[in-house]
Design an enzyme around this catalytic site. Structure first.
Site, short mmCIF file in Angstrom:
data_model
loop_
_atom_site.label_atom_id
_atom_site.label_comp_id
_atom_site.label_asym_id
_atom_site.label_seq_id
_atom_site.Cartn_x
_atom_site.Cartn_y
_atom_site.Cartn_z
N LYS A 20 0.84 -1.19 0.00
CA LYS A 20 0.00 0.00 0.00
C LYS A 20 0.89 1.26 0.00
O LYS A 20 2.11 1.17 0.22
CB LYS A 20 -0.91 -0.04 1.22
CG LYS A 20 -1.88 -1.24 1.23
CD LYS A 20 -2.71 -1.22 2.51
CE LYS A 20 -3.59 -2.44 2.66
NZ LYS A 20 -4.35 -2.38 3.93
N TYR A 60 -12.30 -3.00 -2.26
CA TYR A 60 -12.74 -3.05 -0.86
C TYR A 60 -14.27 -3.08 -0.74
O TYR A 60 -14.81 -2.64 0.28
CB TYR A 60 -12.15 -1.88 -0.08
CG TYR A 60 -10.68 -2.08 0.30
CD1 TYR A 60 -10.27 -3.22 0.99
CD2 TYR A 60 -9.72 -1.12 -0.02
CE1 TYR A 60 -8.94 -3.41 1.35
CE2 TYR A 60 -8.38 -1.30 0.34
CZ TYR A 60 -8.01 -2.44 1.02
OH TYR A 60 -6.69 -2.64 1.39
N ASN A 125 -1.35 -0.23 7.62
CA ASN A 125 -0.75 -1.56 7.84
C ASN A 125 0.00 -2.09 6.63
O ASN A 125 0.23 -3.27 6.50
CB ASN A 125 -1.80 -2.54 8.38
CG ASN A 125 -2.95 -2.76 7.42
OD1 ASN A 125 -2.96 -2.22 6.30
ND2 ASN A 125 -3.91 -3.57 7.82
N HIS A 128 -1.50 -5.51 1.55
CA HIS A 128 -2.75 -6.24 1.34
C HIS A 128 -2.44 -7.64 0.83
O HIS A 128 -1.50 -7.83 0.06
CB HIS A 128 -3.63 -5.53 0.30
CG HIS A 128 -4.78 -6.39 -0.15
ND1 HIS A 128 -5.96 -6.47 0.55
CD2 HIS A 128 -4.90 -7.26 -1.20
CE1 HIS A 128 -6.76 -7.35 -0.05
NE2 HIS A 128 -6.14 -7.83 -1.11
N GLU A 139 -9.59 -10.21 -7.22
CA GLU A 139 -8.60 -9.14 -7.11
C GLU A 139 -7.58 -9.19 -8.25
O GLU A 139 -7.23 -8.15 -8.82
CB GLU A 139 -7.92 -9.21 -5.74
CG GLU A 139 -8.91 -8.86 -4.62
CD GLU A 139 -8.41 -9.21 -3.21
OE1 GLU A 139 -7.25 -9.65 -3.06
OE2 GLU A 139 -9.19 -9.02 -2.26
N1 UDP Z 1 -8.96 -0.98 7.94
C1 UDP Z 1 -8.97 0.22 8.62
N2 UDP Z 1 -9.57 0.27 9.85
C2 UDP Z 1 -10.16 -0.81 10.41
C3 UDP Z 1 -10.14 -2.03 9.72
C4 UDP Z 1 -9.53 -2.08 8.48
O1 UDP Z 1 -8.44 1.21 8.14
O2 UDP Z 1 -10.69 -0.70 11.53
C5 UDP Z 1 -8.29 -1.05 6.64
C6 UDP Z 1 -6.90 -1.69 6.75
O3 UDP Z 1 -6.04 -1.02 5.83
C7 UDP Z 1 -7.17 -3.10 6.30
C8 UDP Z 1 -8.20 -2.86 5.20
O4 UDP Z 1 -9.03 -1.85 5.75
O5 UDP Z 1 -5.98 -3.73 5.84
C9 UDP Z 1 -9.03 -4.04 4.81
O6 UDP Z 1 -9.63 -4.59 5.96
P1 UDP Z 1 -9.73 -6.16 6.13
O7 UDP Z 1 -10.59 -6.43 7.31
O8 UDP Z 1 -10.11 -6.79 4.82
O9 UDP Z 1 -8.22 -6.54 6.53
P2 UDP Z 1 -7.05 -7.24 5.69
O10 UDP Z 1 -7.69 -8.23 4.77
O11 UDP Z 1 -6.30 -6.16 4.95
O12 UDP Z 1 -6.18 -7.89 6.73
MG MG Z 2 -9.31 -8.12 3.51
#
Ligand code: UDP
Ligand code: MG
Length: 164
Positions: A20, A60, A125, A128, A139
């Site tokens: 990211k 997303y 974080n 992805h 994706e």
């Molecule tokens: N995210 C965020 N706040 C939250 C939860 C998620 O900003 O409280 C963002 C974060 O960048 C995360 C992305 O949304 O990686 C996608 O969320 P997901 O639950 O799919 O997590 P991932 O698959 O990336 O672990």
């Molecule tokens: Mg996810």
């Protein structure tokens, strides 16, 4: 020829991994690629891109009702840094990719995972990874055209994969 989205459950399984914008800004691209390469996974897609809002919203889509959705889409698309979009191929790469990333909340991520090693905030974080074969398929198709994915055989393949 391997299908663009790979073959689930085989050594030709594929996943979508993206560094990211915060990971790019923080110069972590090389380390992230290194971890997947060193594990024996094969790079079949790679590009530096600022995704459109429409692409990020589709990517997303499952989170569109969340309070952080607009901020998330802006962070991914505002162009302050690009995203490094990748497709990696290999045995169990979807699940292993998620394990290598660590938990979504870096504070819950196991030590040694990418997120635990390099970040502390759920909103920054750095990486992805697809969470299932179905997401990987969606994706990979969303981020890459078929002609952007390379079909190639690493010369060390027999040293990376065997059941004996
Ligand atoms: N995210 C965020 N706040 C939250 C939860 C998620 O900003 O409280 C963002 C974060 O960048 C995360 C992305 O949304 O990686 C996608 O969320 P997901 O639950 O799919 O997590 P991932 O698959 O990336 O672990
Ligand atoms: Mg996810």
């Amino acid at each position: 020829r391997t299908p663009a989205a790979g073959i689930k459950g085989t050594s030709q399984e594929r996943t979508f991994i993206a560094v990211k914008p915060d990971g790019v800004q923080r110069a972590l691209v090389g380390d992230i690629i290194k971890r997947f390469e060193a594990r024996g996974y094969k790079l079949v897609g790679l590009k530096l891109t600022v995704p459109s809002k429409s692409l990020a919203e589709k990517h997303y889509a499952d989170l569109r009702t969340k309070p952080f959705f607009n901020g998330l889409v802006d962070y991914m698309t505002n162009g302050k840094a690009p995203v490094v979009a990748m497709v990696w191929e290999g045995k169990d790469v979807i699940r292993q990719g998620r394990r290598m990333l660590g938990a979504t909340n870096p504070l819950e991520a196991a030590p040694g995972t990418i997120r635990a090693d390099y970040c502390t905030s759920i909103g920054r974080n750095i990486i992805h990874g697809s969470d299932s074969f179905e997401s990987a398929l969606t994706e990979i198709t969303l981020w890459f055209n078929e002609n952007e994915l390379a079909d190639w055989t690493p010369s060390n393949a027999e040293w990376v994969t065997a059941d004996n």
